[in-house]
Design a protein around this motif. Structure first.
Motif, PDB file in Angstrom:
ATOM      1  N   GLU A  33       0.654  -1.272   0.057  1.00 49.01           N
ATOM      2  CA  GLU A  33       0.079  -0.111   0.037  1.00 49.01           C
ATOM      3  C   GLU A  33       0.882   1.184   0.029  1.00 49.01           C
ATOM      4  OE1 GLU A  33      -3.705   0.266   2.768  1.00 49.01           O
ATOM      5  OE2 GLU A  33      -2.524   2.035   3.498  1.00 49.01           O
ATOM      6  N   ALA A  34       2.009   1.041   0.545  1.00 47.90           N
ATOM      7  CA  ALA A  34       2.745   2.452   0.877  1.00 47.90           C
ATOM      8  C   ALA A  34       3.401   2.886  -0.486  1.00 47.90           C
ATOM      9  CB  ALA A  34       3.737   2.118   1.738  1.00 47.90           C
ATOM     10  N   GLU A  35       3.521   1.774  -1.246  1.00 49.13           N
ATOM     11  CA  GLU A  35       4.198   2.280  -2.543  1.00 49.13           C
ATOM     12  C   GLU A  35       3.356   3.323  -3.653  1.00 49.13           C
ATOM     13  OE1 GLU A  35       7.012  -1.661  -3.541  1.00 49.13           O
ATOM     14  OE2 GLU A  35       4.958  -1.458  -4.370  1.00 49.13           O
ATOM     15  N   ASP A  36       2.104   3.254  -2.984  1.00 47.92           N
ATOM     16  CA  ASP A  36       1.307   4.295  -3.996  1.00 47.92           C
ATOM     17  C   ASP A  36       1.325   5.858  -3.326  1.00 47.92           C
ATOM     18  OD1 ASP A  36      -0.714   5.264  -5.533  1.00 47.92           O
ATOM     19  OD2 ASP A  36      -2.418   4.319  -4.604  1.00 47.92           O
ATOM     20  N   GLY A  37       2.441   6.461  -3.391  1.00 53.10           N
ATOM     21  CA  GLY A  37       2.485   7.609  -3.224  1.00 53.10           C
ATOM     22  C   GLY A  37       3.279   7.747  -1.883  1.00 53.10           C
ATOM     23  N   LEU A  38       3.204   7.090  -0.758  1.00 50.75           N
ATOM     24  CA  LEU A  38       3.960   7.578   0.535  1.00 50.75           C
ATOM     25  C   LEU A  38       5.349   7.274   0.249  1.00 50.75           C
ATOM     26  CD1 LEU A  38       3.864   8.494   3.396  1.00 50.75           C
ATOM     27  CD2 LEU A  38       3.520   6.029   3.931  1.00 50.75           C
ATOM     28  N   VAL A  39       6.123   6.216  -0.291  1.00 54.00           N
ATOM     29  CA  VAL A  39       7.559   6.179  -0.372  1.00 54.00           C
ATOM     30  C   VAL A  39       8.181   7.239  -1.313  1.00 54.00           C
ATOM     31  CG1 VAL A  39       9.106   4.596  -1.600  1.00 54.00           C
ATOM     32  CG2 VAL A  39       7.471   3.330  -0.145  1.00 54.00           C
ATOM     33  N   GLU A  40       7.579   7.803  -2.307  1.00 59.00           N
ATOM     34  CA  GLU A  40       8.077   8.561  -3.222  1.00 59.00           C
ATOM     35  C   GLU A  40       8.060  10.150  -2.100  1.00 59.00           C
ATOM     36  OE1 GLU A  40       9.837  11.305  -5.860  1.00 59.00           O
ATOM     37  OE2 GLU A  40       9.916   9.160  -5.479  1.00 59.00           O
ATOM     38  N   LYS A  41       7.049  10.015  -1.459  1.00 59.51           N
ATOM     39  CA  LYS A  41       6.931  11.380  -0.626  1.00 59.51           C
ATOM     40  C   LYS A  41       7.771  11.371   0.339  1.00 59.51           C
ATOM     41  CE  LYS A  41       4.019  15.244   0.174  1.00 59.51           C
ATOM     42  NZ  LYS A  41       3.813  16.175  -0.718  1.00 59.51           N
ATOM     43  N   CYS A  42       8.175  10.322   0.906  1.00 58.73           N
ATOM     44  CA  CYS A  42       9.166  10.395   2.119  1.00 58.73           C
ATOM     45  C   CYS A  42      10.427  10.733   1.595  1.00 58.73           C
ATOM     46  CB  CYS A  42       9.150   8.926   2.667  1.00 58.73           C
ATOM     47  SG  CYS A  42       7.794   8.643   3.978  1.00 58.73           S
ATOM     48  N   ARG A  43      10.918  10.246   0.470  1.00 56.63           N
ATOM     49  CA  ARG A  43      11.905  10.577  -0.312  1.00 56.63           C
ATOM     50  C   ARG A  43      12.123  11.933  -0.795  1.00 56.63           C
ATOM     51  NH1 ARG A  43      14.329  11.980  -4.915  1.00 56.63           N
ATOM     52  NH2 ARG A  43      12.500  12.280  -5.805  1.00 56.63           N
ATOM     53  N   GLN A  44      11.153  12.624  -1.146  1.00 56.26           N
ATOM     54  CA  GLN A  44      11.132  13.849  -1.494  1.00 56.26           C
ATOM     55  C   GLN A  44      11.304  14.734  -0.311  1.00 56.26           C
ATOM     56  OE1 GLN A  44       7.487  14.779  -3.200  1.00 56.26           O
ATOM     57  NE2 GLN A  44       8.045  13.621  -5.187  1.00 56.26           N
ATOM     58  N   ARG A  45      10.889  14.529   1.063  1.00 58.53           N
ATOM     59  CA  ARG A  45      10.690  15.217   2.242  1.00 58.53           C
ATOM     60  C   ARG A  45      11.916  14.692   3.222  1.00 58.53           C
ATOM     61  NH1 ARG A  45       5.723  17.722   3.058  1.00 58.53           N
ATOM     62  NH2 ARG A  45       6.751  18.568   5.109  1.00 58.53           N
ATOM     63  N   GLY A  46      12.704  13.726   2.571  1.00 59.38           N
ATOM     64  CA  GLY A  46      13.803  13.315   3.736  1.00 59.38           C
ATOM     65  C   GLY A  46      13.394  12.787   4.944  1.00 59.38           C
ATOM     66  N   THR A  47      12.352  11.958   4.908  1.00 58.21           N
ATOM     67  CA  THR A  47      11.656  11.340   5.803  1.00 58.21           C
ATOM     68  C   THR A  47      11.982   9.995   5.895  1.00 58.21           C
ATOM     69  OG1 THR A  47       9.561  12.693   6.064  1.00 58.21           O
ATOM     70  CG2 THR A  47       9.499  10.538   7.160  1.00 58.21           C
ATOM     71  N   SER A  48      12.589   9.290   7.116  1.00 55.62           N
ATOM     72  CA  SER A  48      12.964   7.851   6.953  1.00 55.62           C
ATOM     73  C   SER A  48      11.713   6.929   7.270  1.00 55.62           C
ATOM     74  CB  SER A  48      14.150   7.748   8.109  1.00 55.62           C
ATOM     75  OG  SER A  48      15.380   8.491   7.582  1.00 55.62           O
ATOM     76  N   LEU A  49      11.839   5.704   6.805  1.00 55.82           N
ATOM     77  CA  LEU A  49      10.863   4.793   7.101  1.00 55.82           C
ATOM     78  C   LEU A  49      11.420   3.546   8.039  1.00 55.82           C
ATOM     79  CD1 LEU A  49       9.483   4.138   3.470  1.00 55.82           C
ATOM     80  CD2 LEU A  49       7.965   4.990   5.501  1.00 55.82           C
ATOM     81  N   VAL A  50      10.781   3.466   9.191  1.00 57.17           N
ATOM     82  CA  VAL A  50      10.912   2.254  10.089  1.00 57.17           C
ATOM     83  C   VAL A  50       9.889   1.361   9.700  1.00 57.17           C
ATOM     84  CG1 VAL A  50      11.288   1.598  12.388  1.00 57.17           C
ATOM     85  CG2 VAL A  50      12.289   3.863  11.558  1.00 57.17           C
ATOM     86  N   LEU A  51      10.352   0.239   9.402  1.00 62.86           N
ATOM     87  CA  LEU A  51       9.149  -0.955   8.946  1.00 62.86           C
ATOM     88  C   LEU A  51       9.027  -1.801  10.158  1.00 62.86           C
ATOM     89  CD1 LEU A  51       9.852  -1.700   5.388  1.00 62.86           C
ATOM     90  CD2 LEU A  51       8.435   0.049   6.395  1.00 62.86           C
ATOM     91  N   GLY A  52       7.773  -2.049  10.745  1.00 60.71           N
ATOM     92  CA  GLY A  52       7.038  -2.992  11.663  1.00 60.71           C
ATOM     93  C   GLY A  52       6.088  -3.821  10.769  1.00 60.71           C
ATOM     94  N   GLY A  53       5.481  -4.797  11.545  1.00 65.04           N
ATOM     95  CA  GLY A  53       4.603  -5.751  11.073  1.00 65.04           C
ATOM     96  C   GLY A  53       4.870  -6.453   9.786  1.00 65.04           C
ATOM     97  N   ILE A  54       6.326  -6.581   9.450  1.00 66.21           N
ATOM     98  CA  ILE A  54       6.711  -7.241   8.123  1.00 66.21           C
ATOM     99  C   ILE A  54       6.166  -8.421   7.864  1.00 66.21           C
ATOM    100  CG2 ILE A  54       8.813  -5.704   8.230  1.00 66.21           C
ATOM    101  CD1 ILE A  54      10.446  -8.226   8.720  1.00 66.21           C
TER     102      ILE A  54
END
Length: 333
Positions: free
Chosen positions: A211-232
Motif C-alpha cells: 500500500e505504501a508504494e502508492d505515493g508514500l514512499v516517494e513522498k518520504c524520499r522528497q521530504r527526507g523522511t526515513s521509514l522504519v518498518l514494523g509488522g513485516i
C-alpha cells in the motif's frame, strides 16, 4: 554492532535491525521477566542498539521491562523510541487489555494535544528510567484506529501537539519525531502539515502488502523522511505461510490473501528462500528504510530471523519480487 542508518536529517543513527518491544508487554501471552531479559540480551549481543516501545504495550509493562534492562547500559550506546497519544494513569488490575495479558494496573485515555503528549512522555521517561527519548512517534492517530473520532484527535494534534513536539525537540527532551501507524493516508496527510523525521509503518510496506508504494514512499524520499518498518510478517502469515488459521492484518486471512501468499511462497522457494526469509530481505533492502523492527519475546525466533538476514538473497531478488531497484530511490543511510 550492526550497520547504522540515519533518521531523516537528524543526527540520530539507528541500527538497521531494531527490537520491537510489544511482545515483552505480554502481547497475546504472558512472558516472564526471565524470558524478557533473555531476549533483550540476545538482541544486544547481536549488535541491535535500537529499541522501540510504547505505553500501549501492556499499559506500560513493556516500557518498565525495557527500562530495567537498559538501565545498566550507557545511555549514549543505544537509541530508544517510544510513542505518544495515549496517557496512562493508575487504574484497576486487569487480566487482559487490548490483547495484552496481565497489563500494569493503569487506565488509558487518548490525548494528542500538547499537554497530553508531554504528560505521556513524562510517564514514559519514568518507566524507561531515562530523561530523554531519541525518537517519539505519534501513535495510532488516523481513522484506522479511531474512525469518526479521529477528527477531534487530529485537531488536537494540529493545534498544539505538533508544536509541543517541536519544542520538546528544541529542548533536547526528544531528538526526532514522527508517526507510528498501520495506515498510509494519515502519513500523507501529516506530511502536508509538517516535516516528519521518521514514519514507523506497520504492515503496509511488506512482501504482501504494498500500500505504501502508492505515493508514500516517494513522498518520504522528497521530504527526507526515513521509514522504519514494523509488522513485516503481516500479523504472522508471512512467517507461517498460508496454513489453516493464518492471520493477516490482525484477523484470520481471507481466501484471497491465502492464495496470494501461496504464490509468494512458491516464488520464494523457487529462489531457494523460505517465505519468511523473503519477507525479511524485502523489508531490509527497501530503499529509504532506516530500520526493520523484529518484535518477539523468544530468543529462538530472534536468532532465526537474524540468521535469515545474514544470508544474502539471490542477485535478482529485487527484480523477482517487484521492489524497485536499489538505485532508483535514494536510501536514507
Amino acid at each position: 554492532m550492526r550497520a547504522l542508518r540515519q533518521i531523516g536529517t537528524t543526527d540520530v543513527q539507528v541500527t538497521d535491525i531494531s527490537f520491537g518491544a510489544s511482545a515483552i508487554g505480554n502481547l497475546g501471552r504472558a512472558v516472564s521477566d526471565e524470558e524478557t531479559t533473555a531476549v533483550l540480551q540476545s538482541a544486544w549481543d547481536a549488535g541491535i542498539r535500537y529499541f522501540d516501545t510504547a505505553p500501549h504495550y501492556g499499559r506500560g509493562r513493556s516500557e518498565e521491562r525495557l527500562g530495567r534492562f537498559l538501565k545498566s547500559k550507557p545511555r549514549e550506546d543505544y537509541v530508544l523510541s517510544t510513542k505518544v497519544g495515549r496517557v496512562l494513569s493508575p487504574g484497576p488490575t486487569l487480566k487482559e487489555a487490548d490483547g495484552f495479558i496481565d497489563p500494569l494496573p493503569n487506565d488509558v485515555r487518548y490525548d494528542y494535544s500538547g499537554d497530553g503528549i508531554e504528560a505521556s512522555l513524562e510517564g514514559s521517561f519514568e518507566r524507561l528510567q531515562t530523561h530523554y527519548a531519541d525518537i517519539v512517534y505519534i501513535h495510532d492517530i488516523g481513522t484506522y484506529t479511531h474512525g469518526a473520532a479521529n477528527e477531534k484527535h487530529m485537531q488536537d494534534l494540529l493545534v498544539s501537539g505538533l508544536d509541543r513536539l517541536q519544542r520538546l525537540k528544541d529542548r533536547g527532551k526528544i531528538r526526532a519525531f514522527g508517526i507510528g501507524v498501520n495506515e498510509t493516508q494519515v502519513c500523507l496527510d501529516l506530511l502536508t502539515e509538517t516535516d516528519l523525521d521518521a514514519i514507523l509503518l506497520a504492515g503496509r510496506l511488506t512482501l504482501l502488502d504494498r500500500e505504501a508504494e502508492d505515493g508514500l514512499v516517494e513522498k518520504c524520499r522528497q521530504r527526507g523522511t526515513s521509514l522504519v518498518l514494523g509488522g513485516i510478517f503481516n500479523s504472522g502469515i508471512l512467517a507461517t505461510g498460508p496454513v489453516e488459521g493464518a492471520w493477516f492484518d490482525y484477523a484470520p486471512a481471507s481466501q484471497e490473501i491465502l492464495e496470494k501468499v501461496t504464490a509468494l511462497k512458491a516464488q520464494a522457494e523457487g529462489m531457494g528462500l523460505s517465505l519468511a526469509s523473503a519477507a525479511l530481505h524485502f523489508a531490509h533492502s527497501y530503499p529509504g528504510v532506516a530500520s526493520v523492527l523484529l518484535g518477539t519475546s523468544k530468543v529462538t525466533s530472534l536468532k532465526r530471523n537474524l540468521d535469515s538476514l545474514a544470508t544474502k538473497p539471490p542477485a535478482d531478488f529485487s527484480r523477482m519480487f517487484g521492489s524497485p531497484p536499489i538505485g532508483s530511490l535514494q536510501a536514507n543511510l
